[in-house]
Design an enzyme around this catalytic site. Structure first.
Site, PDB file in Angstrom:
ATOM      1  N   ASP A  59     -63.014  41.213  97.902  1.00 58.14           N
ATOM      2  CA  ASP A  59     -61.998  40.774  97.686  1.00 58.14           C
ATOM      3  C   ASP A  59     -61.233  40.072  96.742  1.00 58.14           C
ATOM      4  O   ASP A  59     -61.911  39.093  96.583  1.00 58.14           O
ATOM      5  CB  ASP A  59     -61.762  40.005  99.398  1.00 58.14           C
ATOM      6  CG  ASP A  59     -60.792  39.260  99.806  1.00 58.14           C
ATOM      7  OD1 ASP A  59     -59.773  39.320  98.946  1.00 58.14           O
ATOM      8  OD2 ASP A  59     -60.649  38.778 101.304  1.00 58.14           O
ATOM      9  N   VAL A  60     -60.426  40.142  96.271  1.00 62.10           N
ATOM     10  CA  VAL A  60     -59.740  39.242  95.164  1.00 62.10           C
ATOM     11  C   VAL A  60     -59.294  37.999  94.809  1.00 62.10           C
ATOM     12  O   VAL A  60     -59.542  37.674  94.438  1.00 62.10           O
ATOM     13  CB  VAL A  60     -58.551  40.399  93.852  1.00 62.10           C
ATOM     14  CG1 VAL A  60     -59.157  41.864  94.167  1.00 62.10           C
ATOM     15  CG2 VAL A  60     -57.391  40.001  95.245  1.00 62.10           C
ATOM     16  N   ASN A 100     -54.008  44.940  90.111  1.00 65.66           N
ATOM     17  CA  ASN A 100     -53.370  45.228  90.834  1.00 65.66           C
ATOM     18  C   ASN A 100     -53.275  45.376  92.261  1.00 65.66           C
ATOM     19  O   ASN A 100     -51.741  45.476  92.932  1.00 65.66           O
ATOM     20  CB  ASN A 100     -53.445  47.307  90.522  1.00 65.66           C
ATOM     21  CG  ASN A 100     -52.519  47.965  91.231  1.00 65.66           C
ATOM     22  OD1 ASN A 100     -51.613  48.313  91.349  1.00 65.66           O
ATOM     23  ND2 ASN A 100     -53.207  48.268  92.338  1.00 65.66           N
ATOM     24  N   TYR A 153     -43.922  36.909  98.489  1.00 65.08           N
ATOM     25  CA  TYR A 153     -43.935  38.493  98.460  1.00 65.08           C
ATOM     26  C   TYR A 153     -43.219  37.834  96.185  1.00 65.08           C
ATOM     27  O   TYR A 153     -43.488  38.024  95.330  1.00 65.08           O
ATOM     28  CB  TYR A 153     -43.116  39.095  98.250  1.00 65.08           C
ATOM     29  CG  TYR A 153     -43.424  40.780  97.615  1.00 65.08           C
ATOM     30  CD1 TYR A 153     -44.800  41.420  97.650  1.00 65.08           C
ATOM     31  CD2 TYR A 153     -42.162  41.485  96.876  1.00 65.08           C
ATOM     32  CE1 TYR A 153     -45.093  42.746  97.370  1.00 65.08           C
ATOM     33  CE2 TYR A 153     -42.691  42.150  95.713  1.00 65.08           C
ATOM     34  CZ  TYR A 153     -44.008  42.449  95.895  1.00 65.08           C
ATOM     35  OH  TYR A 153     -44.497  44.329  95.906  1.00 65.08           O
ATOM     36  N   LYS A 189     -44.736  37.396  92.939  1.00 65.26           N
ATOM     37  CA  LYS A 189     -44.577  37.994  91.565  1.00 65.26           C
ATOM     38  C   LYS A 189     -44.132  37.145  90.641  1.00 65.26           C
ATOM     39  O   LYS A 189     -44.030  37.264  89.450  1.00 65.26           O
ATOM     40  CB  LYS A 189     -43.626  39.510  92.333  1.00 65.26           C
ATOM     41  CG  LYS A 189     -44.451  39.857  93.038  1.00 65.26           C
ATOM     42  CD  LYS A 189     -45.417  41.089  92.502  1.00 65.26           C
ATOM     43  CE  LYS A 189     -46.337  41.869  92.918  1.00 65.26           C
ATOM     44  NZ  LYS A 189     -47.434  42.543  93.236  1.00 65.26           N
TER      45      LYS A 189
HETATM   46  P1  NDP Z   1     -51.589  50.305  97.972  1.00 70.13           P
HETATM   47  O1  NDP Z   1     -50.715  48.976  99.364  1.00 70.13           O
HETATM   48  O2  NDP Z   1     -51.124  51.286  98.366  1.00 70.13           O
HETATM   49  O3  NDP Z   1     -52.126  49.489  96.885  1.00 70.13           O
HETATM   50  C1  NDP Z   1     -52.299  48.443  97.373  1.00 70.13           C
HETATM   51  C2  NDP Z   1     -53.830  47.967  97.270  1.00 70.13           C
HETATM   52  O4  NDP Z   1     -54.386  46.576  97.046  1.00 70.13           O
HETATM   53  C3  NDP Z   1     -54.723  48.610  97.972  1.00 70.13           C
HETATM   54  O5  NDP Z   1     -55.253  49.524  97.671  1.00 70.13           O
HETATM   55  C4  NDP Z   1     -55.549  47.505  98.865  1.00 70.13           C
HETATM   56  O6  NDP Z   1     -57.047  48.714  99.214  1.00 70.13           O
HETATM   57  C5  NDP Z   1     -55.581  46.555  97.612  1.00 70.13           C
HETATM   58  N1  NDP Z   1     -55.682  45.349  98.257  1.00 70.13           N
HETATM   59  C6  NDP Z   1     -54.704  44.275  99.047  1.00 70.13           C
HETATM   60  N2  NDP Z   1     -55.066  43.709  99.205  1.00 70.13           N
HETATM   61  C7  NDP Z   1     -56.257  42.710  98.466  1.00 70.13           C
HETATM   62  C8  NDP Z   1     -57.892  42.147  98.315  1.00 70.13           C
HETATM   63  N3  NDP Z   1     -57.799  40.763  98.983  1.00 70.13           N
HETATM   64  N4  NDP Z   1     -59.149  42.237  97.230  1.00 70.13           N
HETATM   65  C9  NDP Z   1     -59.284  43.631  96.725  1.00 70.13           C
HETATM   66  N5  NDP Z   1     -58.089  44.430  97.424  1.00 70.13           N
HETATM   67  C10 NDP Z   1     -57.126  43.948  97.580  1.00 70.13           C
HETATM   68  O7  NDP Z   1     -49.250  49.358  97.409  1.00 70.13           O
HETATM   69  P2  NDP Z   1     -49.448  50.103  95.618  1.00 70.13           P
HETATM   70  O8  NDP Z   1     -49.953  51.258  94.751  1.00 70.13           O
HETATM   71  O9  NDP Z   1     -47.550  50.143  95.925  1.00 70.13           O
HETATM   72  O10 NDP Z   1     -49.081  48.475  94.993  1.00 70.13           O
HETATM   73  C11 NDP Z   1     -49.973  48.489  93.740  1.00 70.13           C
HETATM   74  C12 NDP Z   1     -49.016  46.651  93.438  1.00 70.13           C
HETATM   75  O11 NDP Z   1     -47.961  46.917  93.150  1.00 70.13           O
HETATM   76  C13 NDP Z   1     -48.754  45.569  94.173  1.00 70.13           C
HETATM   77  O12 NDP Z   1     -49.164  44.131  93.413  1.00 70.13           O
HETATM   78  C14 NDP Z   1     -47.238  45.884  94.564  1.00 70.13           C
HETATM   79  O13 NDP Z   1     -47.309  44.579  94.767  1.00 70.13           O
HETATM   80  C15 NDP Z   1     -46.575  46.106  93.136  1.00 70.13           C
HETATM   81  N6  NDP Z   1     -45.839  46.872  93.788  1.00 70.13           N
HETATM   82  C16 NDP Z   1     -45.410  48.103  94.544  1.00 70.13           C
HETATM   83  C17 NDP Z   1     -44.583  48.148  94.458  1.00 70.13           C
HETATM   84  C18 NDP Z   1     -43.735  48.901  95.733  1.00 70.13           C
HETATM   85  O14 NDP Z   1     -42.679  49.394  96.464  1.00 70.13           O
HETATM   86  N7  NDP Z   1     -45.047  49.556  96.464  1.00 70.13           N
HETATM   87  C19 NDP Z   1     -43.235  47.378  93.819  1.00 70.13           C
HETATM   88  C20 NDP Z   1     -43.436  47.262  92.653  1.00 70.13           C
HETATM   89  C21 NDP Z   1     -44.630  46.296  92.824  1.00 70.13           C
HETATM   90  P3  NDP Z   1     -57.601  47.471 100.621  1.00 70.13           P
HETATM   91  O15 NDP Z   1     -57.099  47.256 101.701  1.00 70.13           O
HETATM   92  O16 NDP Z   1     -58.582  48.575 100.825  1.00 70.13           O
HETATM   93  O17 NDP Z   1     -58.172  45.825  99.796  1.00 70.13           O
END
Ligand code: NDP
Length: 273
Positions: free
Chosen positions: A63-64, A93, A160, A164
């Site tokens: 958990d980050v 990410n 959010y 960011k």
């Molecule tokens: P996803 O929801 O597919 O991926 C987010 C990932 O973050 C998941 O794998 C999740 O895994 C992990 N995560 C969430 N909370 C935690 C935590 N506390 N500790 C560790 N891991 C965590 O979304 P995206 O791939 O779309 O998003 C990736 C990045 O891109 C994010 O930072 C998002 O804000 C950014 N972004 C996304 C956009 C979009 O439209 N989707 C647009 C612009 C930026 P798990 O739940 O297993 O922990």
């Protein structure tokens, strides 16, 4: 030549949020480019699914938002073979999204978004930089996946957008610090570290599917109309792909990008700059 056209043989990459969406896509691209890749997230099963079929992708549950967990992640990475360091490419990410009008954004929602989206990159990049410096890596790359909402905003995403925007401040300040390394002429000082952000528009990932479901629930629009609303934000009238983000990460991590530092690279069809 690898399938991606990049060769990261002998390099080690840590990617948070590597179990889905953009993180999973980047993990596969780096592994296909010869790197060893450590992926972190809270769900073991999704991390393991990404690593399946790759003997150079290593899942680690983390958990980050927890300082000790992030240190443990880099200890795990350090114990993996190849480079002497924990990682020489670090990609913060992991992120979450939620929307609410400001006067309905309760303290719990605010704290959760700031913890994952801003404290998470802080802990990840701070630990990554410390390890890169300690190992005297020949090259270090720190990348934060921010968002076009790091540069502009929309209504109902104040937490959010604030998280960011904060990531960009973190990246710009850290970039100036790493740029100063190695400028005093001392041999022991490390050169060739960069810190950058990638700022995508709405991506075709799980996160956006949740945003579409949320718009449907709150407005009564059909899924198609809700998706069109998100498409309409970009001058290119489309969602962007995890692959487009991964391509940018490969480039920023490559030796050719040594002079790119403190930048916030938009992948949004021209919506922000
Ligand atoms: P996803 O929801 O597919 O991926 C987010 C990932 O973050 C998941 O794998 C999740 O895994 C992990 N995560 C969430 N909370 C935690 C935590 N506390 N500790 C560790 N891991 C965590 O979304 P995206 O791939 O779309 O998003 C990736 C990045 O891109 C994010 O930072 C998002 O804000 C950014 N972004 C996304 C956009 C979009 O439209 N989707 C647009 C612009 C930026 P798990 O739940 O297993 O922990």
């Amino acid at each position: 030549m690898t399938v991606t056209g990049y060769d990261f043989t002998g390099r080690k990459v840590v990617i948070t949020g590597g179990g889905s969406g953009t993180g999973a896509c980047m993990a596969r691209h780096f592994a296909e480019s010869g790197a060893h890749v450590i992926i972190a997230g809270r769900r073991k099963s999704t991390l393991e699914a990404v690593a399946e079929g790759f003997d150079t992708i290593y899942p680690f549950v983390c958990d980050v938002t927890i300082e000790k967990a992030v240190a443990d992640l880099f200890d795990f990475a350090e114990a993996k073979e190849t480079t002497q360091s924990a990682a020489d490419i670090v990609i913060a990410n992991a992120g979450i999204a939620a929307s609410a009008p400001l006067d309905k954004t309760d303290r719990g929602l605010w704290d959760q978004i700031i913890a994952v989206n801003l404290t998470g990159p802080f802990l990840t990049l701070r630990e990554g930089l410390a390890r890169i410096k300690a190992a005297q890596c020949q090259q270090g790359r720190l990348i934060a996946i921010a968002s076009m909402t790091a540069k502009r905003a929309y209504p109902y995403i104040s937490a959010y957008a604030a998280s960011k925007h904060g990531v960009l401040g973190l990246v710009k300040s850290a970039a100036l610090e790493v740029a100063a390394l190695g400028t005093s002429g001392s041999e022991s000082e490390q050169k060739n570290i960069t810190v950058n952000a990638i700022c995508p528009g709405y991506l075709d990932t799980e996160m956006t599917q949740s945003s579409i479901a949320n718009i449907v629930e709150k407005t009564g629009l059909s899924s198609k109309k809700a998706a069109e609303k998100l498409h309409s934000f970009s001058p290119q009238k489309r969602l962007f792909t995890a692959d487009e983000v991964a391509q940018a990460a490969l480039y920023l991590a490559s030796p050719g990008a040594s002079g790119i530092n403190g930048q916030a690279l938009s992948i949004d069809g021209g919506e922000t700059w």
